[in-house]
Each structure stands twice: as structure tokens, then as C-alpha cells.
Design an enzyme around this catalytic site. Structure first.
Site, PDB file in Angstrom:
ATOM      1  CE  LYS A 120      -2.803   1.188   3.559  1.00 20.23           C
ATOM      2  NZ  LYS A 120      -2.591   2.187   4.239  1.00 20.23           N
ATOM      3  CG  ASP A 138      -7.460   3.965   2.474  1.00 13.69           C
ATOM      4  OD1 ASP A 138      -8.511   3.746   1.789  1.00 13.69           O
ATOM      5  OD2 ASP A 138      -7.497   5.148   2.956  1.00 13.69           O
TER       6      ASP A 138
END
Ligand code: SF4
Length: 210
Positions: A120, A138
Site C-alpha cells: 500500500k 486502504d
């Protein structure tokens, strides 16, 4: 969800915010990398409060490495998980100096090899610092993608792969910011604000609120 609806959702989010930006404060790829490492399970506001004091003092890998773990902790101790984050940031700074000439590498493999940097974080840096069409999923993007049915998936990785497949090329660079901001301010976790949502008529969530 069909592709016409998907395109209309993206067109509206784009019209509403043509140049979306991260809410983390940064002025270089390195500052962004550090801010994103610090932001895990913390708010952008909380990270900005810390980095607004840290970056004027140290904003290069060598300068932060020179602070040492204890010196860095003084700046970031208001952020959750600061002990582990301080260790990771210092190790990352040493690796940037020793392996990458003090620069943030524009390379997924090299980024993910840095302590504290997962997929991420690498996606955020590649997207926001270097303009790659990567999508960092997210908790907000995961929720909005599934609720609206824009891109459904059981894990963040599934949603990322689905988004990469179905989002038209011209929207790919910005879609991650649009969805984060939509999730943070409108399609919030507990009670989505459907009554003031600009894609309410297109969203396929069954339990919309008033
Ligand atoms: S209509 Fe409601 S559930 Fe759908 S995207 Fe908007 S806020 Fe979220």
C-alpha cells in the site's frame, strides 16, 4: 455495476475535484515516503502535526538517520505505534543512503524492500510522488468500492486488482484520492451521508441513509 455507471461515477468525482491531492503534508518524494510510513493506523492530521516539526529540522535520509531512533521518537511520539515506526524509519533512511544514493527509488521492488513499506505504501509513493497509475487500497477505498459496487472484493488485494481492471485509463492516477476523500468525508464507515452524496443515484448500496 455496468461500465457506463462506473464511468459516470468517476466523471462526477472528477468534476467535483479535478486535481485531488493527499492530505499529508510533503514537499519531496522522501518526505512523502516518511509521512506515509508514519500514517499507518494514524490520521493524516496527526502525522502532519509531527512532520511539520520534523521536516524543517531533518528532511533527508542522512539527516533523519543522524537523529537516531531516540532523537526521531521525540518528534513522532504523538503518533500511534511510534516505537516500531521510529525503528523502521531509521532503517529505511540507512538503506536509502547506502543503496539508493539518498533518493527514493521509483521502483516497486526496491520500495517494498524498505522496512515499514508494504504494497500500500509503495502504491501511494509511486502514484503520488511519481504519477504512476497505481491504486493503494486502504480501509476507505475498500469500503466505498464494495458499498457502491464499483469494484467488489473480499480483501484489499482483490479490490485493488478489480479496480485496476475496471477503472478506465484516464481516471486511474486520481481514483485512489477520490475514493479516499469520498470515504473519509461522505461515505463514512458508521453512517454514510447518502443524502449529500454526489453519486447517490448511481451507488448500488442497499442500505442507503436519508
Ligand atoms: S450513496 Fe451512500 S453508500 Fe453510496 S457512495 Fe454515497 S454515501 Fe456511500
Amino acid at each position: 455495476m455496468n461500465k457506463e455507471k462506473r464511468r459516470e461515477i468517476l466523471t462526477r468525482l472528477c468534476a467535483n475535484n479535478p486535481k485531488p491531492e493527499t492530505e499529508l503534508n510533503y514537499s519531496s518524494p522522501f518526505e512523502l515516503l516518511i509521512a506515509v510510513i508514519l500514517s499507518a493506523q494514524a490520521t493524516d492530521v496527526g502525522v502532519n502535526k509531527a512532520t511539520d516539526k520534523l521536516f524543517p529540522v531533518a528532511n533527508t535520509p542522512q539527516a533523519i538517520a543522524d537523529l537516531g531512533v531516540d532523537g526521531l521518537k521525540e518528534y513522532i511520539k504523538t503518533i500511534g505505534l511510534f516505537n516500531a515506526k521510529a525503528e523502521n524509519v531509521i532503517k529505511t533512511c540507512h538503506m536509502l543512503v547506502e543503496l539508493h544514493g539518498g533518493e527514493v527509488p521509483e521502483n516497486r521492488e526496491a520500495l517494498e524492500a524498505l522496512p515499514g513499506v508494504g504494497r500500500k505504501t509503495a502504491n501511494v509513493v509511486l502514484n503520488t510522488a511519481f504519477g504512476w497509475p497505481t491504486i493503494a487500497v486502504d480501509t476507505h477505498i475498500y469500503r466505498v468500492s464494495n458499498r457502491t459496487k464499483l469494484a467488489m472484493g473480499k480483501t484489499v488485494d482483490h479490490v485493488e486488482q478489480k479496480l485496476l481492471k475496471v477503472i478506465p485509463a484516464e481516471f486511474k492516477v486520481d481514483v485512489h484520492h477520490w475514493l479516499i476523500l469520498h470515504g473519509r468525508y461522505t461515505c463514512i464507515a458508521r453512517k454514510p451521508r447518502c443524502g449529500s452524496c454526489i453519486i447517490e443515484d448511481l451507488c448500488e448500496f442497499k442500505d442507503k441513509t436519508e
